[in-house]
Design a protein around this motif. Structure first.
Motif, PDB file in Angstrom:
ATOM      1  N   ASP A 171      38.649  11.804  44.182  1.00  0.00           N
ATOM      2  CA  ASP A 171      40.036  11.892  44.611  1.00  0.00           C
ATOM      3  C   ASP A 171      40.428  10.578  45.292  1.00  0.00           C
ATOM      4  N   ASP A 172      41.740  10.323  45.317  1.00  0.00           N
ATOM      5  CA  ASP A 172      42.263   9.157  46.032  1.00  0.00           C
ATOM      6  C   ASP A 172      42.699   9.602  47.411  1.00  0.00           C
ATOM      7  N   LEU A 173      42.291   8.863  48.419  1.00  0.00           N
ATOM      8  CA  LEU A 173      42.699   9.150  49.795  1.00  0.00           C
ATOM      9  C   LEU A 173      43.189   7.850  50.413  1.00  0.00           C
ATOM     10  N   VAL A 223      37.350   8.096  46.449  1.00  0.00           N
ATOM     11  CA  VAL A 223      36.051   8.658  46.802  1.00  0.00           C
ATOM     12  C   VAL A 223      35.514   9.403  45.589  1.00  0.00           C
ATOM     13  N   ARG A 224      34.294   9.071  45.176  1.00  0.00           N
ATOM     14  CA  ARG A 224      33.706   9.717  44.001  1.00  0.00           C
ATOM     15  C   ARG A 224      32.333  10.281  44.342  1.00  0.00           C
ATOM     16  N   ILE A 242      27.732   9.735  47.207  1.00  0.00           N
ATOM     17  CA  ILE A 242      29.155   9.522  47.455  1.00  0.00           C
ATOM     18  C   ILE A 242      29.470   8.034  47.448  1.00  0.00           C
ATOM     19  N   HIS A 243      30.466   7.640  46.653  1.00  0.00           N
ATOM     20  CA  HIS A 243      30.858   6.231  46.557  1.00  0.00           C
ATOM     21  C   HIS A 243      32.280   6.044  47.062  1.00  0.00           C
ATOM     22  N   PHE A 244      32.473   5.208  48.061  1.00  0.00           N
ATOM     23  CA  PHE A 244      33.794   4.701  48.429  1.00  0.00           C
ATOM     24  C   PHE A 244      34.009   3.485  47.538  1.00  0.00           C
ATOM     25  N   GLU A 245      34.861   3.644  46.519  1.00  0.00           N
ATOM     26  CA  GLU A 245      34.861   2.659  45.434  1.00  0.00           C
ATOM     27  C   GLU A 245      35.389   1.292  45.851  1.00  0.00           C
ATOM     28  N   ARG A 246      36.483   1.263  46.617  1.00  0.00           N
ATOM     29  CA  ARG A 246      37.046  -0.052  46.959  1.00  0.00           C
ATOM     30  C   ARG A 246      36.205  -0.738  48.031  1.00  0.00           C
ATOM     31  N   ASP A 263      40.784  14.757  56.413  1.00  0.00           N
ATOM     32  CA  ASP A 263      41.347  15.031  55.086  1.00  0.00           C
ATOM     33  C   ASP A 263      40.282  15.577  54.155  1.00  0.00           C
ATOM     34  N   LEU A 264      39.057  15.088  54.314  1.00  0.00           N
ATOM     35  CA  LEU A 264      37.993  15.475  53.392  1.00  0.00           C
ATOM     36  C   LEU A 264      36.665  15.484  54.141  1.00  0.00           C
TER      37      LEU A 264
END
Ligand code: ZN
Length: 302
Positions: A148-150, A155-156, A171-175, A87-88
């Motif tokens: 964006d939300d995936l 992901v920020r 790159i941060h995977f926030e959750r 997806d990204l």
């Protein structure tokens, strides 16, 4: 028969040297190249900069692509795991051990994101070397921030200014609260200071402090490279170790220049004084090259 520790040490050293001393030595067997960290986020290590991934039923994200062969292994493993296309796809920066597999991954990817300076820097670097793999470039570009939300994850990406290169993304995977640093951290080892690629050690130090302040002790960090004794994942404390090493390099060079020591003499050391861990036998010119780069940086700034 090599012990596992010896095997890891030897093969990791080959990996770490890979961007600078091309090596066909495989780093990990395919079956242990993947490691999960938290909440479907993990890493893939084979040859070149550490690949980060998010892989679940709803999203497949890949950060960096190493080289064509390892990119194929990584893609196959992640596709088998999820049944998804990418997806990204993200590049942390333009260096060949992080983008060399772009042409392998990109045909499977819906989007390919990087900081806006990356394609130009990547083209310039490819023009300087004539034996690299086919190039493929990110086409979804950002200046200072992108998100964006995936699936169930956000992901920020953030760019803090010139540091390891002129186009670094954090790159941060926030959750999951996992951060990929790209090559902003060479964990307890020599580092590559690429002045033609836009490097700034002052900017790098500043970036490490800002990123350290932006996260917590619970955040898991993925580093582009690491001394096998310390690994390629860790905590934000590693960022300050990296900052102190860059500061130490600058002080060593500044003091040497003040004392009138010739650069060849300054660079004739295996280790930076005060930083015994920052050493790899397989990358013997790592510290001398870093000292020379900081010397050029300091003298060109005057
Ligand atoms: Zn790099």
């Amino acid at each position: 028969m090599l012990s596992r520790r010896t095997f890891l040490r030897r093969t990791s050293a080959a990996l770490l040297a890979a961007p600078f001393l091309p090596s066909a030595f495989p780093f990990h067997r395919t079956d242990d190249a993947f490691r999960s960290l938290r909440r479907n986020v993990g890493i893939f290590q084979q040859r070149g900069g550490t690949i980060g991934w998010l892989a679940n039923d709803d999203a497949l994200v890949v950060i960096d692509t190493q080289f064509p062969e390892s990119a194929q292994q990584c893609w196959t493993g992640l596709h088998d795991r999820t049944g998804r296309d990418i997806d990204l796809l993200i590049n942390t920066h333009h260096h060949g051990d992080h983008t060399g597999g772009n042409a392998t991954m990109q045909p499977h990817a819906a989007r390919h994101v990087a900081q806006q300076n990356v394609p130009t820097l990547q083209r310039q670097a490819a023009e300087r070397s004539d034996d690299g793999p086919p190039q493929a470039y990110a086409d979804d570009l950002f200046d200072t921030e992108w998100s964006d939300d995936l699936g169930d994850e956000t992901v920020r990406l953030r760019h803090y200014g010139p540091a390891h290169t002129g186009g670094d993304a954090v790159i941060h995977f926030e959750r999951a609260d996992v951060v990929h640093m790209g090559d902003l951290v060479f964990n307890r080892m020599p580092c590559f200071i690429d002045l033609p690629g836009g490097a700034s050690t002052a900017g790098w130090i500043e970036t490490l402090e800002q990123v350290h302040a932006a996260y917590t002790d619970e955040t898991i960090f993925i580093h582009g490279h690491g001394n096998p004794e310390f690994g390629v994942t860790g905590s934000r404390a590693d960022l300050l170790v990296m900052r102190d090493f860059l500061t130490g390099l600058n002080e060593y060079v500044a003091e040497g220049r003040k004392a009138g020591t010739p650069i060849d003499e300054l660079a004739a050391v295996e280790r930076l004084p005060g930083f015994p861990d920052h050493h790899l036998a397989a990358w013997a010119d790592g510290i001398p090259n870093a000292i020379r780069a900081v010397y050029r940086e300091q003298t060109s700034a005057e």
